[in-house]
Each structure stands twice: as structure tokens, then as C-alpha cells.
Design a protein around this motif. Structure first.
Motif, PDB file in Angstrom:
ATOM      1  N   ALA A 119     -23.998  18.000 -60.642  1.00  0.00           N
ATOM      2  CA  ALA A 119     -23.111  19.099 -60.246  1.00  0.00           C
ATOM      3  C   ALA A 119     -21.760  18.983 -60.952  1.00  0.00           C
ATOM      4  CB  ALA A 119     -22.916  19.106 -58.737  1.00  0.00           C
ATOM      5  N   ALA A 120     -21.223  17.759 -61.080  1.00  0.00           N
ATOM      6  CA  ALA A 120     -19.937  17.564 -61.755  1.00  0.00           C
ATOM      7  C   ALA A 120     -20.052  17.913 -63.234  1.00  0.00           C
ATOM      8  CB  ALA A 120     -19.455  16.123 -61.588  1.00  0.00           C
ATOM      9  N   GLN A 121     -21.166  17.572 -63.840  1.00  0.00           N
ATOM     10  CA  GLN A 121     -21.353  17.886 -65.250  1.00  0.00           C
ATOM     11  C   GLN A 121     -21.481  19.388 -65.470  1.00  0.00           C
ATOM     12  OE1 GLN A 121     -24.725  15.466 -66.213  1.00  0.00           O
ATOM     13  NE2 GLN A 121     -23.518  13.577 -66.320  1.00  0.00           N
ATOM     14  N   ARG A 122     -22.195  20.080 -64.581  1.00  0.00           N
ATOM     15  CA  ARG A 122     -22.315  21.541 -64.699  1.00  0.00           C
ATOM     16  C   ARG A 122     -20.952  22.203 -64.490  1.00  0.00           C
ATOM     17  NH1 ARG A 122     -26.886  20.931 -61.324  1.00  0.00           N
ATOM     18  NH2 ARG A 122     -25.654  21.819 -59.630  1.00  0.00           N
ATOM     19  N   ALA A 123     -20.190  21.694 -63.510  1.00  0.00           N
ATOM     20  CA  ALA A 123     -18.860  22.252 -63.261  1.00  0.00           C
ATOM     21  C   ALA A 123     -17.963  22.049 -64.478  1.00  0.00           C
ATOM     22  CB  ALA A 123     -18.239  21.599 -62.030  1.00  0.00           C
ATOM     23  N   ARG A 124     -18.081  20.911 -65.133  1.00  0.00           N
ATOM     24  CA  ARG A 124     -17.266  20.619 -66.311  1.00  0.00           C
ATOM     25  C   ARG A 124     -17.623  21.561 -67.467  1.00  0.00           C
ATOM     26  NH1 ARG A 124     -12.643  19.680 -67.957  1.00  0.00           N
ATOM     27  NH2 ARG A 124     -12.474  18.500 -69.831  1.00  0.00           N
ATOM     28  N   ILE A 125     -18.902  21.829 -67.648  1.00  0.00           N
ATOM     29  CA  ILE A 125     -19.343  22.757 -68.695  1.00  0.00           C
ATOM     30  C   ILE A 125     -18.798  24.151 -68.419  1.00  0.00           C
ATOM     31  CG2 ILE A 125     -21.386  23.925 -69.633  1.00  0.00           C
ATOM     32  CD1 ILE A 125     -22.868  21.206 -69.242  1.00  0.00           C
ATOM     33  N   LEU A 126     -18.858  24.563 -67.157  1.00  0.00           N
ATOM     34  CA  LEU A 126     -18.334  25.866 -66.766  1.00  0.00           C
ATOM     35  C   LEU A 126     -16.821  25.931 -66.985  1.00  0.00           C
ATOM     36  CD1 LEU A 126     -18.876  28.629 -65.501  1.00  0.00           C
ATOM     37  CD2 LEU A 126     -18.544  27.577 -63.270  1.00  0.00           C
ATOM     38  N   TYR A 127     -16.108  24.852 -66.645  1.00  0.00           N
ATOM     39  CA  TYR A 127     -14.665  24.767 -66.835  1.00  0.00           C
ATOM     40  C   TYR A 127     -14.303  24.919 -68.321  1.00  0.00           C
ATOM     41  CZ  TYR A 127     -10.089  22.409 -67.032  1.00  0.00           C
ATOM     42  OH  TYR A 127      -8.790  22.078 -67.281  1.00  0.00           O
ATOM     43  N   LYS A 128     -15.036  24.241 -69.183  1.00  0.00           N
ATOM     44  CA  LYS A 128     -14.769  24.328 -70.619  1.00  0.00           C
ATOM     45  C   LYS A 128     -15.057  25.736 -71.148  1.00  0.00           C
ATOM     46  CE  LYS A 128     -15.572  19.484 -71.773  1.00  0.00           C
ATOM     47  NZ  LYS A 128     -16.459  18.532 -72.463  1.00  0.00           N
ATOM     48  N   ALA A 129     -16.139  26.340 -70.672  1.00  0.00           N
ATOM     49  CA  ALA A 129     -16.476  27.701 -71.113  1.00  0.00           C
ATOM     50  C   ALA A 129     -15.407  28.692 -70.670  1.00  0.00           C
ATOM     51  CB  ALA A 129     -17.842  28.101 -70.559  1.00  0.00           C
ATOM     52  N   TRP A 130     -14.920  28.543 -69.449  1.00  0.00           N
ATOM     53  CA  TRP A 130     -13.876  29.435 -68.931  1.00  0.00           C
ATOM     54  C   TRP A 130     -12.598  29.282 -69.758  1.00  0.00           C
ATOM     55  CZ3 TRP A 130     -12.984  33.675 -66.595  1.00  0.00           C
ATOM     56  CH2 TRP A 130     -11.741  33.954 -66.034  1.00  0.00           C
ATOM     57  N   ASN A 131     -12.226  28.049 -70.093  1.00  0.00           N
ATOM     58  CA  ASN A 131     -11.026  27.829 -70.913  1.00  0.00           C
ATOM     59  C   ASN A 131     -11.172  28.450 -72.291  1.00  0.00           C
ATOM     60  OD1 ASN A 131      -9.462  26.572 -69.036  1.00  0.00           O
ATOM     61  ND2 ASN A 131     -10.107  24.520 -69.585  1.00  0.00           N
ATOM     62  N   SER A 132     -12.357  28.357 -72.881  1.00  0.00           N
ATOM     63  CA  SER A 132     -12.591  28.972 -74.191  1.00  0.00           C
ATOM     64  C   SER A 132     -12.465  30.481 -74.098  1.00  0.00           C
ATOM     65  CB  SER A 132     -13.977  28.609 -74.712  1.00  0.00           C
ATOM     66  OG  SER A 132     -14.054  27.240 -74.955  1.00  0.00           O
ATOM     67  N   PHE A 133     -13.001  31.051 -73.029  1.00  0.00           N
ATOM     68  CA  PHE A 133     -12.917  32.487 -72.828  1.00  0.00           C
ATOM     69  C   PHE A 133     -11.463  32.937 -72.679  1.00  0.00           C
ATOM     70  CE2 PHE A 133     -12.660  35.932 -69.645  1.00  0.00           C
ATOM     71  CZ  PHE A 133     -13.245  36.951 -70.374  1.00  0.00           C
ATOM     72  N   LYS A 134     -10.694  32.216 -71.863  1.00  0.00           N
ATOM     73  CA  LYS A 134      -9.287  32.582 -71.648  1.00  0.00           C
ATOM     74  C   LYS A 134      -8.483  32.420 -72.922  1.00  0.00           C
ATOM     75  CE  LYS A 134      -7.732  30.299 -68.167  1.00  0.00           C
ATOM     76  NZ  LYS A 134      -7.216  29.695 -66.962  1.00  0.00           N
ATOM     77  N   THR A 135      -8.758  31.377 -73.685  1.00  0.00           N
ATOM     78  CA  THR A 135      -8.044  31.150 -74.938  1.00  0.00           C
ATOM     79  C   THR A 135      -8.323  32.279 -75.925  1.00  0.00           C
ATOM     80  OG1 THR A 135      -8.200  28.768 -74.625  1.00  0.00           O
ATOM     81  CG2 THR A 135      -7.712  29.534 -76.840  1.00  0.00           C
ATOM     82  N   GLY A 136      -9.556  32.740 -75.965  1.00  0.00           N
ATOM     83  CA  GLY A 136      -9.924  33.819 -76.862  1.00  0.00           C
ATOM     84  C   GLY A 136      -9.251  35.147 -76.513  1.00  0.00           C
ATOM     85  N   ARG A 137      -8.888  35.312 -75.247  1.00  0.00           N
ATOM     86  CA  ARG A 137      -8.267  36.558 -74.808  1.00  0.00           C
ATOM     87  C   ARG A 137      -6.747  36.512 -74.871  1.00  0.00           C
ATOM     88  NH1 ARG A 137     -10.506  39.181 -69.566  1.00  0.00           N
ATOM     89  NH2 ARG A 137      -8.688  40.340 -70.136  1.00  0.00           N
ATOM     90  N   ALA A 138      -6.180  35.347 -75.120  1.00  0.00           N
ATOM     91  CA  ALA A 138      -4.717  35.194 -75.123  1.00  0.00           C
ATOM     92  C   ALA A 138      -4.093  35.974 -76.273  1.00  0.00           C
ATOM     93  CB  ALA A 138      -4.340  33.724 -75.213  1.00  0.00           C
ATOM     94  N   HIS A 139      -3.009  36.655 -75.966  1.00  0.00           N
ATOM     95  CA  HIS A 139      -2.256  37.394 -76.982  1.00  0.00           C
ATOM     96  C   HIS A 139      -0.789  36.975 -76.891  1.00  0.00           C
ATOM     97  CE1 HIS A 139      -5.624  40.013 -77.755  1.00  0.00           C
ATOM     98  NE2 HIS A 139      -5.755  40.169 -76.443  1.00  0.00           N
ATOM     99  N   TYR A 140      -0.223  36.601 -78.009  1.00  0.00           N
ATOM    100  CA  TYR A 140       1.187  36.190 -78.015  1.00  0.00           C
ATOM    101  C   TYR A 140       1.987  37.163 -78.825  1.00  0.00           C
ATOM    102  CZ  TYR A 140      -0.582  31.862 -76.168  1.00  0.00           C
ATOM    103  OH  TYR A 140      -1.185  30.930 -75.377  1.00  0.00           O
TER     104      TYR A 140
END
Length: 140
Positions: A119-140
Motif C-alpha cells: 500500500a505504501a509503494q502504491r501510494a508513493r507511485i500515485l504521489y509521484k504521478a500527481w506531482n508530475s501532473f501538477k508540474t506539467g500544468r504549472a505556468h509562471y
């Protein structure tokens, strides 16, 4: 907003002729990056900020700030010295911990997969995917 602020700073610098600070020697993109980074920690760095602002900031960005730091974690362990009953009722209710559950303390890097559970490993994979998604949407 940071880019507009930087442009105002640069135009004021050209008028005043002030350019001795190392910040002015950086490339434009680096200057912008530094301003954005500085602006993102305002709530925690502002000495006049309220405790609620700091708490809100840590709740929102705590995962990023704590990433990789070694902290004490409660790790499920059937033979562990810490009982579920030893943990406060508020935390037991929030995390669904039974009074009979057992744990041990272990120093682990915050945000790591070192819990050893699937469960911790799946949560970590999900956490990394979410961060990648948010980073891709960031606009400065």
C-alpha cells in the motif's frame, strides 16, 4: 505576476543605475526563478505572518519541504512496543487504527517507500504521478 514584478525591478534598476548586487548578474530566467521561489515561501518566512498562515502553508507544502528528511515513523509491527491505544483517540479515529494494533518507531526518509508495504509503494507511485501532473500544468 512574478514576471511583471521582475520587469518593474529591471526598469527601476536601469533608471537608478544600481547594479552591484549579484542578483542583477543572473540571467533573466534565473532571476525569475529566484523570485518565484522567494514568493512561494512568503507565508512561512514573513515574521509578521500569523500562525494560521504558517500552518496552512505547511499543510499545503509540507510534503515538498520534508521530502527525504529522516523522521520517526510509526511502522506496523505485530510485536511492536507501541499499542494503538497509546496513540491519541483523534489520530486513531482519523487513520482508522484499532486499539489492539501494534507499532514500532523507525527512522525513515519522509516520502520514501521504506515502509515495506504494498500500500505504501502504491501510494508513493500515485504521489509521484500527481506531482508530475501538477508540474506539467504549472505556468509562471
Amino acid at each position: 505576476a512574478a514576471e511583471l514584478f521582475l520587469q518593474k525591478l529591471l526598469s527601476a534598476k536601469n533608471v537608478d543605475g544600481a547594479g552591484s548586487h549579484p542578483f542583477w548578474q543572473l540571467e533573466y530566467s534565473k532571476q525569475l526563478e529566484r523570485l518565484v521561489a522567494l514568493g512561494s515561501i512568503r507565508e512561512i518566512a514573513d515574521e509578521y505572518g500569523s500562525e494560521s498562515d504558517r500552518s496552512r502553508f505547511l499543510a499545503r507544502y509540507g510534503d515538498y519541504l520534508l521530502e527525504g528528511l529522516e523522521l520517526d515513523h510509526l511502522v506496523p509491527d505485530p510485536q511492536g512496543p507501541i499499542r494503538g491505544l497509546d496513540i491519541g483517540s483523534r489520530l486513531r479515529d482519523h487513520y482508522g487504527i484499532a486499539a489492539t494494533d501494534r507499532f514500532r518507531l523507525e527512522k525513515l526518509a519522509y516520502g520514501s517507500d521504506a515502509f515495506g508495504t504494498e500500500a505504501a509503494q502504491r501510494a508513493r507511485i500515485l504521489y509521484k504521478a500527481w506531482n508530475s501532473f501538477k508540474t506539467g500544468r504549472a505556468h509562471y
